[in-house]
Design a protein around this motif. Structure first.
Motif, short mmCIF file in Angstrom:
data_model
loop_
_atom_site.label_atom_id
_atom_site.label_comp_id
_atom_site.label_asym_id
_atom_site.label_seq_id
_atom_site.Cartn_x
_atom_site.Cartn_y
_atom_site.Cartn_z
N SER A 64 0.75 -1.28 0.02
CA SER A 64 0.10 0.01 -0.05
C SER A 64 0.91 1.31 -0.06
O SER A 64 0.34 2.14 -0.71
CB SER A 64 -1.06 -0.08 1.20
N LYS A 98 -3.75 -1.44 -11.26
CA LYS A 98 -4.24 0.03 -10.87
C LYS A 98 -3.79 1.05 -11.90
O LYS A 98 -2.35 0.99 -12.21
CB LYS A 98 -4.42 0.56 -9.54
N ASP A 99 -4.27 2.09 -12.35
CA ASP A 99 -3.81 3.26 -12.68
C ASP A 99 -2.99 4.14 -11.78
O ASP A 99 -3.59 5.29 -11.61
CB ASP A 99 -4.82 4.16 -13.71
N LEU A 100 -1.77 3.71 -11.39
CA LEU A 100 -0.84 4.51 -10.51
C LEU A 100 -0.23 5.56 -10.98
O LEU A 100 -0.10 6.55 -10.36
CB LEU A 100 0.04 3.32 -9.62
N GLN A 105 2.53 1.76 -3.50
CA GLN A 105 1.37 2.19 -4.50
C GLN A 105 1.12 3.65 -4.15
O GLN A 105 0.62 4.39 -5.07
CB GLN A 105 -0.08 1.20 -4.14
N GLU A 162 -12.43 1.03 -7.59
CA GLU A 162 -11.73 -0.17 -7.77
C GLU A 162 -12.32 -1.62 -7.43
O GLU A 162 -11.79 -2.66 -8.13
CB GLU A 162 -10.34 -0.33 -6.90
N ASN A 210 1.39 -0.31 -13.39
CA ASN A 210 -0.15 -0.19 -13.28
C ASN A 210 -0.37 -1.68 -13.50
O ASN A 210 -1.49 -2.08 -13.09
CB ASN A 210 -0.80 0.66 -14.65
N LEU A 238 3.79 5.75 -5.67
CA LEU A 238 3.73 5.86 -7.32
C LEU A 238 2.61 6.78 -7.46
O LEU A 238 2.59 7.27 -8.84
CB LEU A 238 3.41 4.26 -7.67
N SER A 239 1.54 6.70 -7.08
CA SER A 239 0.26 7.43 -7.60
C SER A 239 0.42 8.94 -7.17
O SER A 239 -0.44 9.69 -7.35
CB SER A 239 -1.04 6.89 -6.77
N LYS A 264 0.41 11.09 -10.21
CA LYS A 264 -0.80 11.36 -10.91
C LYS A 264 -1.67 11.93 -10.07
O LYS A 264 -2.49 12.77 -10.76
CB LYS A 264 -1.11 9.62 -11.13
N THR A 265 -1.89 11.89 -8.67
CA THR A 265 -2.45 12.69 -8.02
C THR A 265 -2.37 14.05 -8.25
O THR A 265 -3.31 14.95 -8.25
CB THR A 265 -2.55 12.39 -6.58
#
Length: 750
Positions: free
Chosen positions: A430, A570-572, A433, A630, A565, A436-437, A440-441
């Motif tokens: 977790s 997931k689209d991380l 992830q 998700e 991903n 990595l995200s 994107k956020t």
């Protein structure tokens, strides 16, 4: 076609054992003849022996390895492909030594000028290269022998005798007295191998064990230790168990043992030539590509990428050493090395693999850390005092870790538990992830970009191969490397123009996938322009270097995003949405389920009021729009997550058609659209579907005239607890009836 279950396949070990039997018999006859007469085989005899070893010991066991992997045989698949590489390498050594003796005398170790070896040392040079590979295979053979004792009590004697035979084969390269011992051990391989092949053949025919030796291990694998609670398997990091293909991790680790083992001998100065070493590494690297392929078949994006990258790295290293030291003198070789920048991309990829392995076990992290050290040491622009011994030490570290990983992965695969300790997780999944995200956020908040499409398993390798090619081409630019003579540019000009036109179609196709792939194709178009300008002798070199660098950076990001991903589903990391889609965004694709039980299995965050409302409107011609999340991926949409529904919502419907419900019961939830081209009238008969869309469909479920000639009613339930429901589209169920059902349910629940 999914193919048959593994249990329906016969015994591929029969082929594998017979391949070892014939190869061992051939070597036994040659060794005993040489020991008796003292006459070495002539060149033609050595070449024929090499061909037989490649065809029988190599290709036959290659087929056995393929079938063993399909039969879910972890040990057999890894062992047969390993020994396939061994016999092929041994055969290639005999062919090279006999057919190209001049190659033995034109190579030099790194850092020395090209020179001819003294007379009479050609055979010694070939022997040294062969010893390096044999020592690696000896270590692996002992591990395979020990691991096979946990499966049956025939294979340990075969693999053990093979390991000892390799020991004396290595000794016999320098002293003929060992030929007799090696021949005796090879006779043991022939005897035990024939017995094992007959026993398995009878078992395959009669479907029971007729002869003893199989079906019972020498000892239970569970005696080797208790399951490690800290392993990634124990804490649920592993995906759903795949029993269709055997685990290829042991095979990949075996390949990561042999290649650096040979390089360690070379960099420590033991080998005076890398001709034979290049052949051995090329063959075992091909096996590592198979490990990558079987990881792909198992849906394992991480090992698909790791084994593919490692295979590519060993191939690049071995052929670089061979070409630069065999055909170029020291000044030219050193100058050429300083102009090579592909090593930097390998280093970046190694760091990316290390990052992705931080949520796995400690051993995996250590392997990736050693790979970072090795790729760093091999970058020619970094001046390292004593570079050659340092490279040898780095290769030794890689080989040692991979050898232990081979043992651990084999035992843990056979026992289907983490019996051999591999260390705990360094970073929770977790946390990785979330890290990595973060990028994107940030982009989503500032620019409100939509999430990109999901990545497929081999996507990362696609980007890595393209990025490495671009980084390697940075050296001096194409203008210095191609050296096209005057008057020969017309064909290259026409070719570059043709590729420019072809790439336009690739750009159009890429626009329907994601922004990163579109950027790659656009950068490739710029590279094509560079090549066209080069053929016209109007290319500014800095422009080409900038384009190649940008292309490499895009590919590196694409590889990182695709791997992350795909690993986590997931689209991380942002890949960007498709610019063009066949279906308008205002007409999203909905999900059909056969009953609410399928939806409950996905555990969406749905309130009691919404559950009760859906219980009252399903099944029927009403679709409910709910919040997307998700949980939707648990319904089987996979990489199509971004293509169904909208960015935030999805419509769920339970049909009341018996045939369709039965189909969904068999297949699971289906993403369904109306059976008509966008903007045209609805199809009310299966003949209309066939005539309008038949060329795009693999099949049509025919059910005659449709009972529904009016569209379904669509209800927005995303804010059912705050402000109630809204009617998005009134169809065959009147809006008043829907609101009546909602008020009744609301009164009962609240």
């Amino acid at each position: 076609m999914e193919g048959f279950a593994a249990v329906f396949y016969s015994e591929p070990a029969v082929l594998g054992l017979l391949g070892n039997v014939v190869s061992a018999l051939l070597l036994c006859l040659q060794n005993l003849t040489l020991a008796h007469t003292g006459l070495r085989p002539r060149a033609a005899e050595d070449i024929l022996a090499g061909v037989h070893l490649i065809l029988v010991g190599g290709f036959v066991q290659l087929l056995a390895g393929f079938l063993a992997f399909r039969k879910y045989d972890h040990l057999g698949g890894s062992a047969f492909l390993t020994f396939s590489a061994l016999w092929s390498s041994y055969g290639a050594t005999r062919i090279i030594s006999a057919a190209y003796p001049w190659l033995q005398n034109t190579t030099v170790p790194w850092g020395n000028g090209s020179h001819a070896l003294p007379a009479g040392t050609a055979q010694l040079s070939a022997s040294q290269s062969a010893v390096a590979g044999l020592v690696a295979y000896i270590s692996i053979s002992f591990i395979l022998s020990f691991c096979s004792a946990t499966v049956n009590y025939i294979m340990p004697f075969i693999f053990g005798a093979l390991a000892l035979a390799l020991v004396f084969e290595a000794v016999a390269l320098f002293g003929q007295w060992a030929l007799v011992v090696s021949g005796a051990l090879e006779l043991l391989i022939v005897t035990c191998g024939l017995y094992g092949a007959v026993a398995l053949l009878l078992k395959g025919i009669t479907q029971r064990y007729v002869l003893p030796g199989f079906g019972h291990p020498l000892f239970n694998v569970l005696l080797l230790g208790s399951a490690q609670k800290s392993s990634s398997k124990a804490i649920g990091e592993e995906k759903k168990k795949n029993t269709k293909y055997a685990e290829p991790m042991a095979l990949g680790n075996i390949c990561d043992t042999v290649s650096p083992f040979i390089f360690a001998f070379y960099f420590f100065g033991y080998m005076e030539t890398f001709c034979v070493g290049a052949a051995w590494i090329s063959i075992i690297s091909s096996c590592q590509l198979l490990a990558s392929f079987y990881s792909y078949l198992r849906g394992d994006a991480y090992h698909t990428t790791k084994f593919g990258v490692h295979s590519l790295y060993w191939l690049v290293m071995c052929w670089e050493e061979f070409v630069l030291t065999a055909f170029l003198g020291l000044p030219t070789a050193q100058e050429s090395r300083l102009g090579m920048f592909g090593g930097w991309f390998f280093l970046a990829t190694a760091c990316m693999l290390f990052l992705m392995s931080t949520h796995k076990d400690t051993l995996e992290m250590l392997q990736n850390a050693s790979f970072i050290i090795l790729t760093t040491a091999f970058i020619h622009q970094i001046p390292l005092p004593g570079a050659q011994p340092f490279l040898g030490a780095a290769c030794s570290l890689c080989a040692a870790l991979s050898l232990y990983a081979t043992f651990a992965s084999l035992i843990n695969s056979i026992g289907e538990k983490a019996l051999i300790p591999v260390g705990a997780q360094a970073v929770p999944s977790s946390a990785l992830q979330a890290a990595l995200s973060a990028t994107k956020t940030l982009l989503m908040r500032t620019e409100e970009l939509r999430g990109g499409t999901g990545a497929a398993v081999p996507d990362a390798l696609f980007y890595i191969c393209n990025g490495l090619a671009a980084a390697s081409a940075v050296q001096g630019g194409l203008g210095h490397s191609l050296n096209i003579g005057t008057g020969n540019t017309e064909g290259f000009t026409a070719g570059s123009v043709a590729f420019l036109v072809l790439n336009v179609f690739l750009i159009i196709l890429a626009s329907s996938f994601n922004v990163v792939l579109l950027c790659v194709t656009l950068a490739m178009e710029l590279l094509s322009v560079c090549f066209l300008l080069f053929t016209l002798e109007k290319l500014p070199l800095p422009f080409e270097i900038v384009v190649l660098s940008i292309f490499s950076i895009i590919c590196f990001y694409g590889a990182t995003a695709s791997l992350a991903n795909c690993m986590f589903g997931k689209d991380l990391l942002l890949m960007g949405p498709p610019l063009f889609t066949e279906r308008p965004q205002e007409k999203p694709i909905c999900i059909f389920i056969s009953n609410l039980g399928q939806l409950r299995a996905a555990a969406p965050p749905i309130s009691p009021l919404l559950w009760e409302f859906m219980e009252n409107v399903y099944p029927g011609a009403i679709g409910c729009i709910i919040q997307k999340g998700e949980w939707l991926k648990k319904l089987g949409v996979g990489a199509g997550y971004s293509r169904v529904g909208t960015q935030d919502s999805i419509m769920i419907r339970v049909p009341d058609l018996t045939v369709l419900v039965h189909l969904i019961d068999m297949t699971g939830p289906l993403a369904i659209t109306s059976a008509n081209p966008s903007g045209e009238v609805d199809s009310t008969h299966h003949d209309m579907v066939i005539s309008r869309l038949g060329h795009k469909l693999e099949g049509v479920l025919c059910d005659g005239e449709s009972d529904e000639v009016v569209a379904s009613t669509v209800v927005n339930c995303t804010k059912i607890d705050e402000s109630g429901i809204t009617i998005v589209r009134e169809g065959c169920v009147p809006a008043a009836k829907v609101m009546q059902i909602f008020e009744r349910v609301k009164t009962r629940v609240l």
